[in-house]
Structure formats: structure tokens, C-alpha cells
Write an enzyme that holds these catalytic residues in place. Structure first.
Site, PDB file in Angstrom:
ATOM      1  N   SER A  56     -39.756  15.763  -1.469  1.00 15.94           N
ATOM      2  CA  SER A  56     -40.981  15.677  -0.652  1.00 15.94           C
ATOM      3  C   SER A  56     -42.183  15.092  -1.393  1.00 15.94           C
ATOM      4  CB  SER A  56     -41.363  17.057  -0.138  1.00 15.94           C
ATOM      5  OG  SER A  56     -40.515  17.421   0.915  1.00 15.94           O
ATOM      6  N   LYS A 114     -43.472  11.977  -0.019  1.00 18.68           N
ATOM      7  CA  LYS A 114     -44.328  11.961   1.183  1.00 18.68           C
ATOM      8  C   LYS A 114     -45.764  11.534   0.851  1.00 18.68           C
ATOM      9  CE  LYS A 114     -41.659  15.717   3.357  1.00 18.68           C
ATOM     10  NZ  LYS A 114     -41.618  17.186   3.570  1.00 18.68           N
ATOM     11  N   TYR A 171     -36.510   7.463   5.155  1.00 17.75           N
ATOM     12  CA  TYR A 171     -37.075   8.735   4.675  1.00 17.75           C
ATOM     13  C   TYR A 171     -36.165   9.363   3.610  1.00 17.75           C
ATOM     14  CZ  TYR A 171     -38.067  13.778   4.993  1.00 17.75           C
ATOM     15  OH  TYR A 171     -38.323  15.100   4.693  1.00 17.75           O
ATOM     16  N   TYR A 213     -46.951  23.736   1.671  1.00 20.75           N
ATOM     17  CA  TYR A 213     -46.446  24.349   2.915  1.00 20.75           C
ATOM     18  C   TYR A 213     -46.985  25.766   3.099  1.00 20.75           C
ATOM     19  CZ  TYR A 213     -43.271  20.542   1.821  1.00 20.75           C
ATOM     20  OH  TYR A 213     -42.757  19.334   1.471  1.00 20.75           O
ATOM     21  N   VAL A 221     -38.155  19.761  -3.068  1.00 23.19           N
ATOM     22  CA  VAL A 221     -37.047  20.692  -3.286  1.00 23.19           C
ATOM     23  C   VAL A 221     -36.142  20.279  -4.457  1.00 23.19           C
ATOM     24  CG1 VAL A 221     -36.970  21.729  -0.975  1.00 23.19           C
ATOM     25  CG2 VAL A 221     -35.626  19.662  -1.444  1.00 23.19           C
TER      26      VAL A 221
HETATM   27  O1  DON Z   1     -36.063  16.441   4.403  1.00 27.77           O
HETATM   28  C1  DON Z   1     -35.874  17.330   3.564  1.00 27.77           C
HETATM   29  O2  DON Z   1     -35.635  18.477   3.889  1.00 27.77           O
HETATM   30  C2  DON Z   1     -35.921  16.949   2.098  1.00 27.77           C
HETATM   31  N1  DON Z   1     -35.531  15.583   1.914  1.00 27.77           N
HETATM   32  C3  DON Z   1     -37.299  17.130   1.527  1.00 27.77           C
HETATM   33  C4  DON Z   1     -37.814  18.545   1.633  1.00 27.77           C
HETATM   34  C5  DON Z   1     -38.709  18.949   0.518  1.00 27.77           C
HETATM   35  O3  DON Z   1     -38.657  18.452  -0.576  1.00 27.77           O
HETATM   36  C6  DON Z   1     -39.591  20.106   0.787  1.00 27.77           C
HETATM   37  N2  DON Z   1     -40.415  20.435  -0.358  1.00 27.77           N
HETATM   38  N3  DON Z   1     -40.548  21.394  -1.029  1.00 27.77           N
END
Ligand code: DON
Length: 302
Positions: free
Chosen positions: A61, A64, A186, A238, A256
Site C-alpha cells: 500500500s 498508493k 494496482y 487506516y 502489508v
Molecule cells: O490490495 C491489497 O490488499 C494489498 N495489495 C495492499 C494492502 C495493504 O498494503 C494495506 N496496508 N497496510
């Protein structure tokens, strides 16, 4: 600075492996949890680091942020008609608000918001996944940054929740392109691999009023930089954004893969990495290291 980082390393070492590596993306489930690195970059482009700061990891993420910055460059204020700027108070992949709020995601950092931003970039670039990768290469000064295709494919295979939010936005006319194409871009950007040093450098323009030392260019205006930092402070972590502001007091963005970037406006950018996550999907040891860092030198922006 180096001795400060060494002290923090010693302090958080006992927390090594506390939490759980992200396993909802199967290709990330086998990442060894006992890793920790931190890097700091000052506004002259000098870095210092400790631990596994040169180990590449999946930025997830954190991508983003770069996705948003590219879209802001092009769409300006119009962007905020399709995505909000309020914290969601919910997990990053939650779907519940999206229907109540007519397909307008709360902010650009929850997954639905990042997908809406990816959709905007999809409309603008011929190869949106490469545009974001190349932008990150430029602002980090590292031309070798690449995506891990195994991770991108694994995310695509397990895309049901992200696909659901994108299709829901499409149903509300808040999605222009083919959902599957945008999901590919994405996931490719989430699967980019970078080190703490790369990410501390790549995010330095946010500490430097929008100016990037590594590509020698203005990325954002000073006012836009403040907007991105405000969004990071309110939504970057978040449903842990409140306690992160309380404990750390810096704009930050987690992924993550175990990385967290944080910004000390006007001074430094920081990246910390440790793959074991807390229940909010943020690195346990990373949050602890940033808490210790800002307490020791009183860097909270509040
Ligand atoms: O779309 C997802 O769930 C992952 N590619 C990214 C989520 C993420 O990194 C949330 N952050 N803590």
C-alpha cells in the site's frame, strides 16, 4: 543520528517477529518475519540506516502514495470529486462504507480509494503500471526498482475483495476503465520491491515541500505537499491512524509487506520495515520503532 538508530534497533529487537506476516496474499506468506530495518533521509539527500535497510520488500500500500501524487499532478482539485479526504475508521479492505456513500471512497489510501485513483491513472497513461514504477525509480534515484511478478499474480488470483469494490464503484459510475485492467496495474504497483533506503529517498519530497533532491525537480507544490501529508496523517494508517498520531505524531503510510514510511515535514523522511503485522495490517515492530524515534527527539508534528 546513526547512534540514535542503533539504540532504536536494540530497543525493538525483542519485538522481532511479534505479529503475523500477511498471508491473505499467498506469495507474501513465506516472507521471514525476523527482519527489521530503518532508514532516514534528510532534505539534502543524505541517508543513514540500520539493520535490514538494504533488503528489498514488497511495498504494497505504500505504492498508493505515488499513485495519488501522479494523479494529483494531472487532475488537480477535480480528483476530489471521485475520492474523499476523510479517515474511514475501518480496515483498509472494508466494503461497507462504499455502498452507503454511493461508490465514493472515503480517502485515497483505503483499497477502494486507491483503485479509484488507479482508474484515473489508467485513463491518462498508455502503460499506467510502468508510469508509476518509472516515477518511483525517478524520485528514489534507483533505476533498478522492479515488481515481483509472483506477488502480483498471487494478488490477482486472490482479487475477489478488491474486484468487488471496483465493480461496486463501476455500478455507481465512479470507474471509467475495465476493472480487470485497473486491478492488474494496482497489483503490479503493490508488488514493486524496494528497500528502506529506496523508500526513505523516494518519499523525501514530502519532507521537502514537494522538491525531489534525487531527480532535481519539483514533484508537488508546497500546498499540495501539505495536502498529501494531511491525508497521510489522517488516513495513512487506516483504523490505527488515531493511535499512530497519538504515539508517533507523523504523517505515515503502511503496507502489508511490513514497510511504513513517515515524514517529518521540513526535515526528514523515514522508512521502517519489519514484516510481522498487527491486527490493523501495520508492522508491529515498525510502529514501535517510530514511536521510540519520535519520543526520543520530539518529532511529533502536533
Ligand atoms: O490490495 C491489497 O490488499 C494489498 N495489495 C495492499 C494492502 C495493504 O498494503 C494495506 N496496508 N497496510
Amino acid at each position: 543520528m546513526q547512534s540514535l538508530l542503533d539504540d532504536i534497533y536494540r530497543e525493538v529487537l525483542p519485538l522481532m517477529g511479534q505479529g503475523k506476516v500477511a498471508d491473505y496474499i499467498p506469495a507474501l506468506a513465506c516472507v521471514p518475519p525476523d527482519q527489521f530495518g530503518i532508514a532516514i533521509c534528510d532534505n539534502n539527500g543524505r541517508t543513514c540506516s540500520v539493520g535490514d535497510a538494504a533488503t528489498p520488500f514488497s511495498i504494497q500500500s505504500i505504492s498508493k502514495v505515488f499513485n495519488l501524487v501522479l494523479a494529483m499532478n494531472h487532475y488537480g482539485e477535480g480528483l476530489w470529486q471521485r475520492v474523499g479526504c476523510e479517515p474511514s475508521g475501518l480496515p483498509f479492505n472494508s466494503l461497507v462504507q462504499l455502498e452507503y456513500e454511493n461508490g465514493i471512497p472515503r480517502n485515497p489510501f483505503i483499497n477502494a480509494g486507491a483503485l479509484a485513483i488507479s482508474d484515473m491513472n489508467q485513463s491518462r497513461f498508455a502503460s499506467p503500471h510502468l508510469a508509476i514504477r518509472d516515477f518511483i525509480r525517478r524520485v528514489s534515484g534507483n533505476p533498478d526498482i522492479s515488481a515481483n511478478h509472483e506477488v502480483a499474480d498471487s494478488e490477482y488470483e486472490h482479487r475477489a475483495r478488491n474486484a468487488a469494490s471496483a465493480y461496486l464503484m463501476k455500478a455507481f459510475n465512479n470507474f471509467e476503465n475495465e476493472v480487470e485492467d485497473v486491478l492488474y496495474s494496482y497489483f503490479y504497483n503493490c508488488a514493486l520491491e524496494m528497500t528502506c533506503v529506496d523508500l526513505a529517498k523516494a518519499s523525501n519530497f514530502l519532507a521537502n515541500r514537494g522538491y525531489c533532491e534525487f531527480s532535481d525537480e519539483r514533484i508537488l507544490s508546497s500546498a499540495q505537499t501539505s495536502q498529501v501529508n494531511a491525508l497521510l496523517a489522517t488516513s495513512g494508517m487506516y483504523n490505527e491512524a488515531g493511535s499512530f498520531a497519538f504515539q508517533v505524531g507523523l504523517p505515515g503510510k503502511s503496507g502489508v509487506g511490513g514497510g511504513i514510511i513517515a515524514v517529518v515535514p521540513g526535515r526528514f523522511s523515514i522508512c521502517v520495515f519489519s514484516p510481522a503485522l498487527n491486527t490493523m495490517g501495520n508492522s508491529t515492530q515498525g510502529v514501535a520503532a517510530l514511536t521510540s524515534l519520535t519520543r526520543r527527539i520530539n518529532w511529533s508534528v502536533y
